[in-house]
Design a protein around this motif. Structure first.
Motif, mmCIF file in Angstrom:
data_model
loop_
_atom_site.group_PDB
_atom_site.id
_atom_site.type_symbol
_atom_site.label_atom_id
_atom_site.label_comp_id
_atom_site.label_asym_id
_atom_site.label_seq_id
_atom_site.Cartn_x
_atom_site.Cartn_y
_atom_site.Cartn_z
ATOM 1 N N ASP A 36 5.300 11.717 4.470
ATOM 2 C CA ASP A 36 4.387 10.898 4.803
ATOM 3 C C ASP A 36 5.034 9.482 5.383
ATOM 4 O O ASP A 36 4.933 8.829 6.488
ATOM 5 N N ALA B 235 0.614 4.006 -3.176
ATOM 6 C CA ALA B 235 0.470 5.416 -2.648
ATOM 7 C C ALA B 235 1.612 6.204 -3.141
ATOM 8 O O ALA B 235 1.383 7.583 -3.781
ATOM 9 N N GLN C 261 -3.352 4.602 7.622
ATOM 10 C CA GLN C 261 -3.566 5.392 8.578
ATOM 11 C C GLN C 261 -3.825 4.763 9.954
ATOM 12 O O GLN C 261 -3.632 5.044 10.886
ATOM 13 N N TYR D 180 0.720 -1.095 0.013
ATOM 14 C CA TYR D 180 -0.125 0.105 0.091
ATOM 15 C C TYR D 180 0.992 1.232 0.052
ATOM 16 O O TYR D 180 0.657 2.332 -0.734
ATOM 17 N N TRP D 181 1.943 1.220 0.827
ATOM 18 C CA TRP D 181 2.858 2.545 0.740
ATOM 19 C C TRP D 181 3.569 2.720 -0.531
ATOM 20 O O TRP D 181 3.594 3.915 -1.032
ATOM 21 N N TRP E 276 -5.466 3.570 1.712
ATOM 22 C CA TRP E 276 -4.892 4.805 2.558
ATOM 23 C C TRP E 276 -5.396 4.636 4.020
ATOM 24 O O TRP E 276 -4.692 4.851 4.900
ATOM 25 N N TYR F 131 -5.616 6.425 -7.022
ATOM 26 C CA TYR F 131 -4.886 7.601 -6.303
ATOM 27 C C TYR F 131 -4.855 8.758 -7.339
ATOM 28 O O TYR F 131 -4.693 10.109 -6.875
ATOM 29 N N TYR G 269 0.583 10.018 -4.540
ATOM 30 C CA TYR G 269 0.000 10.424 -3.237
ATOM 31 C C TYR G 269 0.455 10.708 -1.822
ATOM 32 O O TYR G 269 0.513 11.884 -1.254
ATOM 33 N N ALA G 270 1.275 9.595 -1.530
ATOM 34 C CA ALA G 270 2.325 9.884 -0.456
ATOM 35 C C ALA G 270 3.495 10.314 -0.942
ATOM 36 O O ALA G 270 4.128 10.031 -1.672
ATOM 37 N N LYS H 193 -8.826 4.755 -1.459
ATOM 38 C CA LYS H 193 -9.226 5.332 -0.029
ATOM 39 C C LYS H 193 -9.163 4.319 0.966
ATOM 40 O O LYS H 193 -8.574 4.556 2.047
#
Length: 158
Positions: A22, A12, A153, A8-9, A149, A79, A17-18, A146
Motif C-alpha cells: 500500500d 494505518a 486514498q 495517517y499512513w 484512509w 483500524y 491495516y496498511a 475510515k
C-alpha cells in the motif's frame, strides 16, 4: 504532501491495516508525478517494514514540516475494529490489541472497558453479545480510521 498524511499512513500501518504494498504503491505514484521527489518519499517507497516506514515519515515530519511525529491511538483502535469487521482479526484478537492500544496511549477509551469485554468473552459470554457491545464502544473509532484512509486514498488520486 500534507503533514497529516504522514501521520495517517503510520497509524494505518501500525494497526496492520496498511501493508508494505500500500505505502510503496502510493509513494511510487507520487514519485512518478514529480520532477524531483523529496528524499523521504523515496524512503517510503523503499520501506520494507513498519520501522522503515516510521523512519521515512519521521524524517518528513521533522525536517519538512517541523511538526512532532505522533500516531493516533483512537484511529489505531478504529483500524483494529475495522480489521475485525473485515474478518482479518478475530473478536478476541481485536479486543486484545485494542485494549493494549488504549492502555499504552492517549485514547479516549479506557482500556478497562475493552479489557472488561475481553474478560467476559474469555469467561464464556456469547461472542455475539460481546461483539454488539464492542461495536457500541469501538465502532465510532472505526469511522475515524475510515476517514483517515479515505483522505489517504484521495491524496493518491490527486
Amino acid at each position: 504532501m500534507k503533514p497529516h498524511l504522514a501521520k495517517y499512513w503510520f497509524t494505518a500501518a501500525r494497526a496492520g491495516y496498511a501493508q508494505k504494498n500500500d505505502w510503496q504503491s502510493w509513494a511510487d505514484k507520487h514519485i512518478l508525478s514529480m520532477p524531483i521527489a523529496p528524499p523521504w518519499l523515496l524512503q517510503v517507497s523503499l520501506a520494507q517494514d513498519l520501522e522503515g516506514l516510521k523512519k521515512a515519515l519521521y524524517e518528513a515530519t521533522k525536517k519538512e514540516w517541523a511538526i512532532p511525529f505522533e500516531s493516533s491511538d483512537d484511529a489505531i483502535i478504529g483500524y483494529l475494529w475495522w480489521r475485525h469487521s473485515l474478518g482479518q482479526l478475530s473478536l478476541h484478537e481485536s479486543l486484545t490489541l485494542a485494549g493494549e492500544a488504549a492502555d499504552a496511549g492517549d485514547s479516549k477509551l479506557h482500556c478497562e472497558d475493552i479489557y472488561h469485554l475481553l474478560n467476559e468473552l474469555e469467561a464464556g459470554e456469547k461472542p455475539a453479545h460481546i461483539e454488539a457491545r464492542a461495536e457500541e464502544l469501538i465502532g465510532p473509532l472505526q469511522e475515524v480510521a475510515k476517514k483517515q484512509w479515505e483522505t489517504i486514498q484521495k491524496a493518491c488520486d490527486s
